[in-house]
Design a protein around this motif. Structure first.
Motif, mmCIF file in Angstrom:
data_model
loop_
_atom_site.group_PDB
_atom_site.id
_atom_site.type_symbol
_atom_site.label_atom_id
_atom_site.label_comp_id
_atom_site.label_asym_id
_atom_site.label_seq_id
_atom_site.Cartn_x
_atom_site.Cartn_y
_atom_site.Cartn_z
ATOM 1 N N ARG A 112 0.835 -1.199 0.000
ATOM 2 C CA ARG A 112 0.000 0.000 0.000
ATOM 3 C C ARG A 112 0.876 1.257 0.000
ATOM 4 O O ARG A 112 1.710 1.436 0.875
ATOM 5 C CB ARG A 112 -0.926 -0.006 1.223
ATOM 6 N N LYS A 113 0.685 2.093 -1.022
ATOM 7 C CA LYS A 113 1.432 3.353 -1.053
ATOM 8 C C LYS A 113 1.077 4.150 0.206
ATOM 9 O O LYS A 113 -0.087 4.190 0.551
ATOM 10 C CB LYS A 113 1.092 4.155 -2.311
ATOM 11 N N PRO A 114 2.032 4.681 0.920
ATOM 12 C CA PRO A 114 3.369 5.116 0.501
ATOM 13 C C PRO A 114 4.473 4.065 0.545
ATOM 14 O O PRO A 114 5.624 4.375 0.249
ATOM 15 C CB PRO A 114 3.689 6.242 1.478
ATOM 16 N N ALA A 115 4.179 2.829 0.909
ATOM 17 C CA ALA A 115 5.195 1.773 0.804
ATOM 18 C C ALA A 115 5.521 1.560 -0.679
ATOM 19 O O ALA A 115 4.683 1.793 -1.550
ATOM 20 C CB ALA A 115 4.688 0.485 1.442
ATOM 21 N N PRO A 116 6.718 1.107 -0.984
ATOM 22 C CA PRO A 116 7.130 0.983 -2.390
ATOM 23 C C PRO A 116 6.750 -0.329 -3.069
ATOM 24 O O PRO A 116 7.070 -0.519 -4.237
ATOM 25 C CB PRO A 116 8.656 1.099 -2.295
ATOM 26 N N GLY A 117 6.060 -1.227 -2.391
ATOM 27 C CA GLY A 117 5.824 -2.568 -2.916
ATOM 28 C C GLY A 117 5.220 -2.645 -4.301
ATOM 29 O O GLY A 117 5.656 -3.457 -5.126
ATOM 30 N N LEU A 118 4.195 -1.834 -4.584
ATOM 31 C CA LEU A 118 3.570 -1.881 -5.912
ATOM 32 C C LEU A 118 4.558 -1.492 -7.008
ATOM 33 O O LEU A 118 4.612 -2.129 -8.063
ATOM 34 C CB LEU A 118 2.348 -0.957 -5.970
ATOM 35 N N LEU A 119 5.343 -0.466 -6.746
ATOM 36 C CA LEU A 119 6.302 0.003 -7.743
ATOM 37 C C LEU A 119 7.402 -1.032 -7.956
ATOM 38 O O LEU A 119 7.786 -1.324 -9.096
ATOM 39 C CB LEU A 119 6.890 1.349 -7.334
ATOM 40 N N LEU A 120 7.895 -1.609 -6.865
ATOM 41 C CA LEU A 120 8.939 -2.626 -6.971
ATOM 42 C C LEU A 120 8.431 -3.842 -7.739
ATOM 43 O O LEU A 120 9.150 -4.425 -8.557
ATOM 44 C CB LEU A 120 9.426 -3.021 -5.580
ATOM 45 N N ARG A 121 7.193 -4.213 -7.491
ATOM 46 C CA ARG A 121 6.604 -5.362 -8.189
ATOM 47 C C ARG A 121 6.475 -5.082 -9.683
ATOM 48 O O ARG A 121 6.777 -5.932 -10.515
ATOM 49 C CB ARG A 121 5.244 -5.684 -7.574
ATOM 50 N N LEU A 122 6.015 -3.889 -10.035
ATOM 51 C CA LEU A 122 5.902 -3.540 -11.453
ATOM 52 C C LEU A 122 7.265 -3.557 -12.136
ATOM 53 O O LEU A 122 7.394 -4.062 -13.254
ATOM 54 C CB LEU A 122 5.241 -2.169 -11.621
ATOM 55 N N MET A 123 8.285 -3.019 -11.456
ATOM 56 C CA MET A 123 9.623 -3.017 -12.045
ATOM 57 C C MET A 123 10.116 -4.444 -12.267
ATOM 58 O O MET A 123 10.674 -4.759 -13.325
ATOM 59 C CB MET A 123 10.595 -2.228 -11.166
ATOM 60 N N ALA A 124 9.890 -5.315 -11.295
ATOM 61 C CA ALA A 124 10.328 -6.709 -11.426
ATOM 62 C C ALA A 124 9.551 -7.433 -12.518
ATOM 63 O O ALA A 124 10.142 -8.122 -13.358
ATOM 64 C CB ALA A 124 10.172 -7.432 -10.087
ATOM 65 N N ASP A 125 8.243 -7.275 -12.533
ATOM 66 C CA ASP A 125 7.410 -8.006 -13.495
ATOM 67 C C ASP A 125 7.552 -7.493 -14.922
ATOM 68 O O ASP A 125 7.467 -8.270 -15.866
ATOM 69 C CB ASP A 125 5.939 -7.965 -13.077
ATOM 70 N N CYS A 126 7.743 -6.190 -15.074
ATOM 71 C CA CYS A 126 7.833 -5.608 -16.423
ATOM 72 C C CYS A 126 9.269 -5.418 -16.886
ATOM 73 O O CYS A 126 9.498 -5.071 -18.045
ATOM 74 C CB CYS A 126 7.076 -4.284 -16.472
ATOM 75 N N GLY A 127 10.231 -5.598 -15.980
ATOM 76 C CA GLY A 127 11.633 -5.570 -16.369
ATOM 77 C C GLY A 127 12.233 -4.202 -16.604
ATOM 78 O O GLY A 127 12.970 -4.012 -17.565
ATOM 79 N N PHE A 128 11.957 -3.260 -15.724
ATOM 80 C CA PHE A 128 12.602 -1.958 -15.851
ATOM 81 C C PHE A 128 13.190 -1.525 -14.514
ATOM 82 O O PHE A 128 12.826 -2.049 -13.464
ATOM 83 C CB PHE A 128 11.661 -0.896 -16.431
ATOM 84 N N ALA A 129 14.141 -0.602 -14.573
ATOM 85 C CA ALA A 129 14.880 -0.153 -13.399
ATOM 86 C C ALA A 129 14.355 1.192 -12.889
ATOM 87 O O ALA A 129 13.741 1.948 -13.653
ATOM 88 C CB ALA A 129 16.357 -0.017 -13.752
ATOM 89 N N PRO A 130 14.618 1.499 -11.627
ATOM 90 C CA PRO A 130 14.195 2.792 -11.081
ATOM 91 C C PRO A 130 14.679 3.986 -11.912
ATOM 92 O O PRO A 130 13.924 4.931 -12.130
ATOM 93 C CB PRO A 130 14.803 2.810 -9.678
ATOM 94 N N ALA A 131 15.916 3.933 -12.395
ATOM 95 C CA ALA A 131 16.469 5.059 -13.160
ATOM 96 C C ALA A 131 15.743 5.281 -14.480
ATOM 97 O O ALA A 131 15.833 6.371 -15.060
ATOM 98 C CB ALA A 131 17.953 4.831 -13.419
ATOM 99 N N ASP A 132 15.012 4.271 -14.930
ATOM 100 C CA ASP A 132 14.308 4.350 -16.212
ATOM 101 C C ASP A 132 12.825 4.633 -16.035
ATOM 102 O O ASP A 132 12.055 4.468 -16.981
ATOM 103 C CB ASP A 132 14.465 3.034 -16.984
ATOM 104 N N SER A 133 12.421 5.034 -14.825
ATOM 105 C CA SER A 133 10.991 5.177 -14.573
ATOM 106 C C SER A 133 10.658 6.451 -13.809
ATOM 107 O O SER A 133 11.491 7.011 -13.106
ATOM 108 C CB SER A 133 10.468 3.956 -13.818
ATOM 109 N N VAL A 134 9.407 6.853 -13.969
ATOM 110 C CA VAL A 134 8.850 8.019 -13.269
ATOM 111 C C VAL A 134 7.466 7.647 -12.763
ATOM 112 O O VAL A 134 6.662 7.067 -13.506
ATOM 113 C CB VAL A 134 8.737 9.244 -14.207
ATOM 114 N N MET A 135 7.189 7.986 -11.522
ATOM 115 C CA MET A 135 5.850 7.836 -10.946
ATOM 116 C C MET A 135 5.105 9.139 -11.167
ATOM 117 O O MET A 135 5.633 10.212 -10.863
ATOM 118 C CB MET A 135 5.966 7.545 -9.440
#
Length: 189
Positions: A112-135
């Motif tokens: 649950r946001k503000p925890a990062p779990g959803l974002l981390l899961r999307l990065m893992a499942d879709c194969g992208f890195a934090p430096a390549d993404s914007v919320m």
């Protein structure tokens, strides 16, 4: 934590993680409880289409505690997301995945946001890195989740200017204006 309606990775080099309520569709203090309640914000679907056409990968990260509170079922949430995807596709856009947290705040989960779990899961499942993404979000919790996941962020919507100033991030009236900025080659640090 659940990732629903996942699609095959697009191979995009830059990714946008969008909050749902208040960014793509109108929000409600009474929750978006049905497909009939889901109404896109003017220009949002077109912005998603333009971003998709430009090669951005797009995903959605959304808190949906209405499920945990018993306001609507998981089947209803999936129907709402199916409607969202249908509307995005009809407008010419594409969303790779929707990650949602069905828990209430009292459950103290890691997704649950503000925890990062959803974002981390999307990065893992879709194969992208934090430096390549914007919320792109409209609330403090969106920006805090982004920071916790080491992802840059953009504030949009009502109160975006104050939110942007407080967090030192770009702020725009809506997703369309944020898309214009991104499509001009800008990228938040």
């Amino acid at each position: 934590m659940n990732v629903g309606i996942a699609r095959s990775p697009s191979g995009a080099r830059r990714w946008l993680i969008l909050d749902r309520d208040g960014v793509i569709n109108h929000d409600s203090a009474d929750y978006i409880r049905s497909v009939a309640d889901w109404r896109p914000i003017p220009g949002a679907l077109e912005a998603i289409s333009r971003l998709s056409a430009a090669g951005f990968g797009l995903a959605v990260a959304t808190n949906q505690s209405g499920v945990g509170r018993g306001y609507f079922s998981l089947a209803t949430l999936n129907a709402i997301h199916a409607r969202l995807l249908q509307a995005v596709t009809k407008a010419g856009g594409h969303i790779e995945a929707i990650a949602y947290c069905p828990h209430t705040p009292a459950e103290s989960c890691g997704c649950r946001k503000p925890a990062p779990g959803l974002l981390l899961r999307l990065m893992a499942d879709c194969g992208f890195a934090p430096a390549d993404s914007v919320m792109i979000g409209d609330a403090q919790r969106d920006l805090e989740a982004a920071r916790a996941a080491a992802v840059a962020c953009i504030a949009v919507g009502t109160g975006a200017s104050e939110l942007g100033t407080r967090h030192g991030v770009p702020a725009f009236a809506d997703l369309g204006a944020a898309a214009d900025w991104l499509l001009q080659g800008h990228w938040p640090c």
